[in-house]
Write a protein that holds these residues in place. Sequence first.
Motif, short mmCIF file in Angstrom:
data_model
loop_
_atom_site.label_atom_id
_atom_site.label_comp_id
_atom_site.label_asym_id
_atom_site.label_seq_id
_atom_site.Cartn_x
_atom_site.Cartn_y
_atom_site.Cartn_z
N ALA A 150 0.83 -1.20 0.00
CA ALA A 150 0.00 0.00 0.00
C ALA A 150 0.87 1.25 0.00
CB ALA A 150 -0.91 0.01 1.23
N MET A 151 0.55 2.20 -0.88
CA MET A 151 1.25 3.49 -0.89
C MET A 151 0.29 4.56 -1.40
SD MET A 151 4.85 4.69 -2.61
CE MET A 151 5.76 3.58 -1.54
N ASP A 152 -0.10 5.46 -0.52
CA ASP A 152 -1.08 6.48 -0.86
C ASP A 152 -0.47 7.87 -1.04
OD1 ASP A 152 -3.13 4.54 -0.62
OD2 ASP A 152 -3.02 4.76 1.55
N ALA A 153 0.81 7.99 -0.72
CA ALA A 153 1.56 9.23 -0.95
C ALA A 153 3.03 8.89 -0.79
CB ALA A 153 1.14 10.33 0.04
N VAL A 154 3.88 9.72 -1.36
CA VAL A 154 5.33 9.54 -1.21
C VAL A 154 5.79 10.50 -0.12
CG1 VAL A 154 7.57 9.74 -2.32
CG2 VAL A 154 5.63 8.82 -3.60
N GLY A 155 6.21 9.95 1.01
CA GLY A 155 6.66 10.80 2.11
C GLY A 155 5.71 10.73 3.29
N GLU A 156 5.85 11.68 4.20
CA GLU A 156 5.15 11.62 5.47
C GLU A 156 3.64 11.76 5.36
OE1 GLU A 156 6.90 14.44 8.09
OE2 GLU A 156 8.84 13.41 8.20
N ALA A 157 3.14 12.28 4.23
CA ALA A 157 1.68 12.35 4.05
C ALA A 157 1.07 10.95 4.13
CB ALA A 157 1.35 13.00 2.72
N HIS A 158 1.84 9.96 3.74
CA HIS A 158 1.36 8.57 3.80
C HIS A 158 1.08 8.16 5.24
CE1 HIS A 158 0.91 4.40 2.55
NE2 HIS A 158 1.81 4.02 3.44
N ASP A 159 1.91 8.65 6.18
CA ASP A 159 1.72 8.32 7.59
C ASP A 159 0.37 8.81 8.10
OD1 ASP A 159 4.31 7.62 7.15
OD2 ASP A 159 5.18 8.88 8.73
N ALA A 160 0.00 10.03 7.71
CA ALA A 160 -1.27 10.60 8.16
C ALA A 160 -2.46 9.83 7.60
CB ALA A 160 -1.35 12.07 7.76
N ILE A 161 -2.37 9.40 6.35
CA ILE A 161 -3.46 8.65 5.72
C ILE A 161 -3.64 7.30 6.39
CG2 ILE A 161 -4.24 7.57 3.57
CD1 ILE A 161 -2.51 9.80 2.15
N ARG A 162 -2.52 6.66 6.70
CA ARG A 162 -2.57 5.32 7.27
C ARG A 162 -2.63 5.32 8.80
NH1 ARG A 162 -3.57 0.94 3.73
NH2 ARG A 162 -3.62 2.03 1.74
N GLY A 163 -2.53 6.50 9.42
CA GLY A 163 -2.62 6.57 10.87
C GLY A 163 -1.51 5.83 11.58
N TYR A 164 -0.29 5.91 11.01
CA TYR A 164 0.82 5.14 11.57
C TYR A 164 2.10 5.96 11.44
CZ TYR A 164 3.57 0.97 12.69
OH TYR A 164 4.41 0.06 13.28
N PRO A 165 2.55 6.61 12.53
CA PRO A 165 3.78 7.40 12.47
C PRO A 165 4.97 6.54 12.04
CG PRO A 165 2.57 7.85 14.49
CD PRO A 165 1.90 6.68 13.85
N GLY A 166 5.75 7.06 11.11
CA GLY A 166 6.90 6.32 10.60
C GLY A 166 6.54 5.26 9.57
N GLY A 167 5.27 5.21 9.17
CA GLY A 167 4.83 4.19 8.23
C GLY A 167 5.49 4.30 6.87
N TRP A 168 5.65 5.53 6.39
CA TRP A 168 6.28 5.71 5.07
C TRP A 168 7.69 5.14 5.06
CZ3 TRP A 168 6.91 6.22 0.17
CH2 TRP A 168 8.13 6.68 -0.32
N ARG A 169 8.46 5.45 6.10
CA ARG A 169 9.84 4.97 6.16
C ARG A 169 9.88 3.44 6.17
NH1 ARG A 169 12.50 3.33 10.43
NH2 ARG A 169 10.96 4.24 11.85
#
Length: 381
Positions: A150-169
């Motif tokens: 799953a990837m809904d944005a490139v970067g930290e915006a992805h964390d906010a969408i998925r409700g998971y801090p550090g999720g993008w990394r």
Amino acid sequence: MADSMTRLVPQLLLNGFRFRRLRAVGRMAKPQAVSIEVTQRCVARCRMCNIWQSPRKAPELSTADWLALLKRDLFHDLVELDITGGEPFLRDDLDDMLTAVCAMPHSRLRSLRSIAVTTNGFLTRRVLAACRRILPAARRAGIDLVMVCAMDAVGEAHDAIRGYPGGWRRADQTIAGLMSLRTEFPNLVIGLKTTILPDTVGELEAIVQYAAKRGLFTIISPCIVTRGRYLNVDRAADLAFKPDQRRAMARFFSKAASSWSFHEVCLVRYLEGGRMQKPCTCGFNYFFIRSQGALFPCPMIDLSPGNVSDVPIEELLASPVAATIRRQVGRFPECRHCTEPGLERYSLPFEGWTYLGLLPKMGQRRFVAMHHRMGLNKYFR
């Protein structure tokens, strides 16, 4: 190429007649694709989905239950097995389950060509360790392991969408690890699945560029509101797209549609016209099973003939309830707005005539290229 088309054209004609005969009476063929939700547990808290709100201690079918089910004669023609959740890798026995599937005698899953696992990629070590164990077994069996991250944005915006801090990394690290495994295992296929939300329409180009640099396929589609699969009807207002956002998505998908990617062509027409029009064979050669065993001919329609733990699956599929649902597929209100991209992969070959109708529009060379790019060649062995 010419030889393969000589075989493909009459097969699609026959498939079309067969599907319409089955639809008239509501009868199912043997499944060619099946989705199983192995858990509803999830570490993410996605804005577009309420599956994670399911009770944490809700019962789940065991690995033994799933394997016993897949060993039934019903699944002899199964081509694609889709593993989903929740987050599938929260199951400690997922690698046991999938290596056992790959090791099944040829007389069981004799047609299986791919196992697709959808993951948020946040459990990097667990994902990579499980894949390293599954891949050799899959290779020996001639099965592709398709990892869909799953990837809904490139970067930290992805964390906010998925409700998971550090999720993008973490997702980025998981993809990098999978790419490393891909150099050793050619049967590993990696892709991204993007669920578009009203405020992420502008993220799509960056996702496409990310995927292109890494040799990943993309599955990109607007979010779906349904009482079925995603349990998210309470979020309908927040997930509704404004006219300018629909126009922006139509422009984005038009670029891919120009190269005849069937999903994108359908999305452009839907975004411009307001109604989805594409073939669907849910319930005929596909169905969905939730983690507790409830069977659904279509994952988006919240209608079930029963639970596979209580009644043999063959009886459920042959029941009057299942037949009624099948006859209505494509006519439910939810069907008008169904942007689920995976369903057409098995619907096009089985419905037959729509797919065959693309041949004169595209020309043989482009048609064959799309045929292989979408992986539809698996259905014609």
